[in-house]
Design a protein around this motif. Structure first.
Motif, PDB file in Angstrom:
ATOM      1  N   GLU A  85       0.834  -1.201   0.000  1.00 41.86           N
ATOM      2  CA  GLU A  85       0.000   0.000   0.000  1.00 41.86           C
ATOM      3  C   GLU A  85       0.874   1.259   0.000  1.00 41.86           C
ATOM      4  N   ILE A  86       1.941   1.235   0.765  1.00 45.48           N
ATOM      5  CA  ILE A  86       2.872   2.375   0.777  1.00 45.48           C
ATOM      6  C   ILE A  86       3.506   2.536  -0.605  1.00 45.48           C
ATOM      7  N   HIS A  87       3.901   1.424  -1.206  1.00 44.51           N
ATOM      8  CA  HIS A  87       4.532   1.465  -2.525  1.00 44.51           C
ATOM      9  C   HIS A  87       3.601   2.072  -3.564  1.00 44.51           C
ATOM     10  N   ARG A  88       2.352   1.667  -3.543  1.00 41.26           N
ATOM     11  CA  ARG A  88       1.384   2.235  -4.497  1.00 41.26           C
ATOM     12  C   ARG A  88       1.261   3.744  -4.309  1.00 41.26           C
ATOM     13  N   HIS A  89       1.200   4.170  -3.064  1.00 40.24           N
ATOM     14  CA  HIS A  89       1.028   5.594  -2.766  1.00 40.24           C
ATOM     15  C   HIS A  89       2.206   6.411  -3.276  1.00 40.24           C
ATOM     16  N   ALA A 146      15.153  -2.657  -6.357  1.00 37.42           N
ATOM     17  CA  ALA A 146      13.872  -3.274  -5.986  1.00 37.42           C
ATOM     18  C   ALA A 146      13.172  -2.394  -4.962  1.00 37.42           C
ATOM     19  N   SER A 147      11.853  -2.540  -4.857  1.00 35.12           N
ATOM     20  CA  SER A 147      11.089  -1.718  -3.910  1.00 35.12           C
ATOM     21  C   SER A 147      10.761  -2.454  -2.623  1.00 35.12           C
ATOM     22  N   ILE A 148      10.444  -3.757  -2.722  1.00 34.64           N
ATOM     23  CA  ILE A 148      10.040  -4.516  -1.534  1.00 34.64           C
ATOM     24  C   ILE A 148      10.749  -5.868  -1.537  1.00 34.64           C
ATOM     25  N   LEU A 149      11.551  -6.133  -0.518  1.00 39.27           N
ATOM     26  CA  LEU A 149      12.207  -7.423  -0.335  1.00 39.27           C
ATOM     27  C   LEU A 149      11.825  -7.988   1.023  1.00 39.27           C
ATOM     28  N   ALA A 150      11.534  -9.287   1.057  1.00 35.88           N
ATOM     29  CA  ALA A 150      11.130  -9.938   2.309  1.00 35.88           C
ATOM     30  C   ALA A 150      11.921 -11.224   2.497  1.00 35.88           C
ATOM     31  N   ASP A 151      12.106 -11.603   3.749  1.00 33.11           N
ATOM     32  CA  ASP A 151      12.785 -12.867   3.990  1.00 33.11           C
ATOM     33  C   ASP A 151      11.812 -14.030   3.779  1.00 33.11           C
ATOM     34  N   GLU A 152      12.356 -15.247   3.818  1.00 35.93           N
ATOM     35  CA  GLU A 152      11.548 -16.429   3.493  1.00 35.93           C
ATOM     36  C   GLU A 152      10.440 -16.658   4.514  1.00 35.93           C
ATOM     37  N   LEU A 163      -1.277 -12.910  -1.552  1.00 37.68           N
ATOM     38  CA  LEU A 163      -0.453 -11.727  -1.794  1.00 37.68           C
ATOM     39  C   LEU A 163      -1.344 -10.558  -2.180  1.00 37.68           C
ATOM     40  N   PRO A 164      -0.954  -9.351  -1.818  1.00 39.90           N
ATOM     41  CA  PRO A 164      -1.771  -8.183  -2.182  1.00 39.90           C
ATOM     42  C   PRO A 164      -2.029  -8.132  -3.678  1.00 39.90           C
ATOM     43  N   ASP A 165      -3.218  -7.682  -4.052  1.00 38.17           N
ATOM     44  CA  ASP A 165      -3.576  -7.584  -5.468  1.00 38.17           C
ATOM     45  C   ASP A 165      -2.556  -6.736  -6.222  1.00 38.17           C
ATOM     46  N   GLY A 166      -2.213  -7.194  -7.420  1.00 29.72           N
ATOM     47  CA  GLY A 166      -1.289  -6.434  -8.248  1.00 29.72           C
ATOM     48  C   GLY A 166       0.168  -6.725  -7.979  1.00 29.72           C
ATOM     49  N   TYR A 167       0.459  -7.709  -7.134  1.00 27.62           N
ATOM     50  CA  TYR A 167       1.838  -8.042  -6.818  1.00 27.62           C
ATOM     51  C   TYR A 167       2.056  -9.549  -6.926  1.00 27.62           C
ATOM     52  N   VAL A 168       3.239  -9.909  -7.369  1.00 31.67           N
ATOM     53  CA  VAL A 168       3.621 -11.314  -7.470  1.00 31.67           C
ATOM     54  C   VAL A 168       5.035 -11.436  -6.920  1.00 31.67           C
ATOM     55  N   GLY A 169       5.310 -12.583  -6.311  1.00 31.56           N
ATOM     56  CA  GLY A 169       6.613 -12.768  -5.683  1.00 31.56           C
ATOM     57  C   GLY A 169       7.576 -13.534  -6.567  1.00 31.56           C
ATOM     58  N   ARG A 170       8.852 -13.213  -6.457  1.00 33.50           N
ATOM     59  CA  ARG A 170       9.880 -14.010  -7.117  1.00 33.50           C
ATOM     60  C   ARG A 170      11.035 -14.230  -6.155  1.00 33.50           C
ATOM     61  N   ARG A 171      11.626 -15.378  -6.260  1.00 41.32           N
ATOM     62  CA  ARG A 171      12.676 -15.791  -5.351  1.00 41.32           C
ATOM     63  C   ARG A 171      14.032 -15.280  -5.815  1.00 41.32           C
ATOM     64  N   ILE A 172      14.831 -14.762  -4.885  1.00 42.77           N
ATOM     65  CA  ILE A 172      16.210 -14.365  -5.144  1.00 42.77           C
ATOM     66  C   ILE A 172      17.075 -15.198  -4.195  1.00 42.77           C
ATOM     67  N   CYS A 190       6.924  -8.010  -6.810  1.00 44.38           N
ATOM     68  CA  CYS A 190       6.974  -7.256  -8.066  1.00 44.38           C
ATOM     69  C   CYS A 190       5.599  -6.684  -8.391  1.00 44.38           C
ATOM     70  N   ASP A 191       5.598  -5.472  -8.859  1.00 43.80           N
ATOM     71  CA  ASP A 191       4.394  -4.803  -9.340  1.00 43.80           C
ATOM     72  C   ASP A 191       4.034  -5.392 -10.708  1.00 43.80           C
ATOM     73  N   THR A 192       2.864  -6.040 -10.818  1.00 51.61           N
ATOM     74  CA  THR A 192       2.492  -6.714 -12.068  1.00 51.61           C
ATOM     75  C   THR A 192       2.183  -5.741 -13.197  1.00 51.61           C
ATOM     76  N   THR A 193       2.078  -4.451 -12.901  1.00 48.07           N
ATOM     77  CA  THR A 193       1.918  -3.477 -13.996  1.00 48.07           C
ATOM     78  C   THR A 193       3.252  -3.225 -14.696  1.00 48.07           C
ATOM     79  N   LYS A 194       4.354  -3.658 -14.071  1.00 53.64           N
ATOM     80  CA  LYS A 194       5.677  -3.448 -14.646  1.00 53.64           C
ATOM     81  C   LYS A 194       6.345  -4.739 -15.093  1.00 53.64           C
ATOM     82  N   PHE A 195       5.950  -5.866 -14.526  1.00 54.15           N
ATOM     83  CA  PHE A 195       6.560  -7.151 -14.843  1.00 54.15           C
ATOM     84  C   PHE A 195       5.489  -8.110 -15.352  1.00 54.15           C
TER      85      PHE A 195
END
Length: 520
Positions: A85-89, A146-152, A163-172, A190-195
């Motif tokens: 939500e912060i990222h969208r704002h 990257a904008s949002i990184l989370a641990d496992e 996962l929040p609407d409009g976002y998908v996760g990928r593993r690093i 990841c923001d699905t509007t960009k990826f």
């Protein structure tokens, strides 16, 4: 407590979120102190509202950063919801003050047990391994753009469907974080509007193979991802993983161009040098030919130069090449004491020392002259350097040679959308191949009489794809901007060429010429 203290067994896990404003120094340079204060006040006020909305609390504000803590039954889910939500704002032109446009933030989230403590009777806070990880992940956002990184632990606390609407996760996978003893898998929201879905699928396939140590399969997935438009905004991560794959692939598959690799894949050039030496012998069968001074133009790593010196052991041989690293290898490995060989970094189009004019009885060039950009300047210098009774022996590619491999190179470039680097994509690009008539005209125009000339069709060796990739393909690679681009392009070329072509399909058409200087 150390930076990597073990997690505490007592208490329920919490999720810790660190947020930092990206490029804050640049903002300070472009806006006044009052405007920066207004921007931070507006941003942090909104962050506080969102954090509290999702059952979190602001733990502290430090400069342009915030630390927040989420408790309850699903702290990871709450932290991820708040982060998106912060990222969208911050990315919404209507969300922030129009003076600042969108504001880039980096957010790191980690989940686990913590200790509640008051430090020096001043500041109540939480400490623990999860706090350290969240802080390091926020810093990693900048490295990977990257904008949002989370641990496992955080990522696994929610399902893909939650996962929040409009976002998908990928593993690093396998990330090293400063102060954390073990490497960790990290997840990027990841923001699905960009990826696109296709890009995320290819990237996740690559990281999955990477984690399983299948580095060639991983590299293939990443190179396919590199053909997608998302590479422009995801270059940092793509470059990280392609380079990591290349570092782990064994030496037989190493893609970095260097003299060792070039010499390893110069089998066909060595065979052609033997033919050129034989051509010299057949052209001089009716005359005594025992040169005292020999110039080898485009000597490379010196392997052929040493053979040339062995053939004429009483001669003084000078080898020149436009590659400093090749000359260094030649001096080290192909300059035996019993032979008189000198190597020098020079370009033939600029090489014509006064003391060497008319010096050389034999000027020899094997598979090199088609690389010379300044053809007329080069042949004019050759004419000045040769003795009036000397011979010029040249072998180079004939028009149409390797045309099938050049076509594969162009197809790969088209897929990679690298048109911006190539004004002319007509192969063989910067390589200059003549037919026999054109070669004859060139020599005669610069004061040489072609006394023997032949064009020859050879059979390509089984190693032709690798040989081409380490030699002729560099005419394309040198136009690309970065080493990563060159490595990806080279590997993709090899894969496609092996799939589409049999060595017997490849045209190997060469010109061998012996010429004598005409009277001035």
């Amino acid at each position: 407590m150390t930076a990597d203290s073990p997690p505490d067994d007592g208490g329920d896990p919490v999720s810790v979120l660190f947020l930092d404003v990206r490029n804050f120094t640049l903002l300070l340079d472009n806006y006044g102190d009052d405007e920066i204060s207004e921007m931070l006040d507006e941003l942090f006020g909104h962050v506080r509202t969102v954090v509290e909305k999702h059952s979190g609390v602001i733990d502290k504000v430090v400069g342009d950063g915030i630390m927040a803590v989420f408790r309850g039954d699903s702290p990871g889910q709450s932290a991820l919801n708040a982060a998106t939500e912060i990222h969208r704002h911050t990315n919404d032109q209507n969300g922030m003050d129009r003076r600042f446009g969108s504001v880039n933030v980096g957010i790191g989230i980690a989940t686990g047990p913590v200790n509640e403590t008051t430090l020096a009777d001043i500041d109540s806070t939480v400490i623990g391994r999860s706090v350290n990880i969240a802080a390091r992940l926020e810093g990693l956002c900048k490295e990977y753009d990257a904008s949002i990184l989370a641990d496992e632990t955080t990522y696994n606390s929610t399902s893909v469907h939650e996962l929040p609407d409009g976002y998908v996760g990928r593993r690093i996978p396998d990330q090293s974080l400063r102060g954390i003893r073990r490497n960790l898998d990290v997840f990027h929201l990841c923001d699905t509007t960009k990826f696109s879905e296709k890009y995320i699928h290819l990237f996740n396939e690559g990281t999955r193979e990477f984690a399983n140590q299948n580095y060639e399969e991983a590299l293939n997935a990443f190179t396919q991802a590199y053909t997608q438009d998302e590479r422009y905004m995801d270059g940092a991560l793509l470059n990280h993983f392609t380079n990591a794959c290349l570092e782990r692939i064994n030496d037989d598959r190493a893609l970095f161009r260097n003299p060792d690799r070039y010499e390893e894949h110069s089998t066909i050039q060595e065979q052609q040098s033997v033919q050129l030496l034989g051509f010299i012998e057949s052209a001089t069968v009716t005359r005594e030919f025992d040169p005292e001074h020999i110039l080898d133009v485009g000597c490379g790593t010196g392997k052929v130069t040493e053979r040339l010196a062995e053939r004429y052991p009483d001669a003084s041989v000078v080898g020149i090449d436009s590659s400093r690293s090749a000359i260094a290898k030649a001096r080290t490995e192909h300059s035996p004491e019993h032979l008189d060989i000198e190597y020098s970094y020079e370009k033939i189009e600029k090489y014509c020392p006064d003391e060497e004019i008319g010096r050389y009885d034999l000027i020899f060039s094997n598979a090199a002259m088609h690389w010379v950009e300044g053809q007329h300047e080069a042949y004019a210098n050759l004419r000045k350097l040769i003795d009036s009774d000397g011979l010029l022996a040249v072998h180079q590619g004939h028009e149409g040679t390797y045309k099938e491999l050049h076509q594969v190179a162009v197809e790969v470039l088209d897929d990679f959308d690298y048109d911006a680097y190539f004004e002319n994509l007509n192969p063989p690009l910067d390589l200059i191949y003549y037919n026999t008539d054109e070669m004859g005209d060139l020599l005669e125009g610069h004061g040489f009489d072609p006394i023997r000339m032949k064009d020859d069709n050879d059979t390509a060796p089984d190693t032709i794809v690798d040989d081409f990739a380490e030699a002729s393909l560099n005419a394309y690679c040198e136009r690309l901007q970065s080493e990563s681009q060159r490595e990806i392009f080279r590997e993709q070329f090899k894969q496609r060429a092996r799939k589409q072509l049999d060595p017997t399909d490849v045209t190997v058409h060469r010109i061998y010429v012996i010429a004598a200087p005409t009277e001035a």
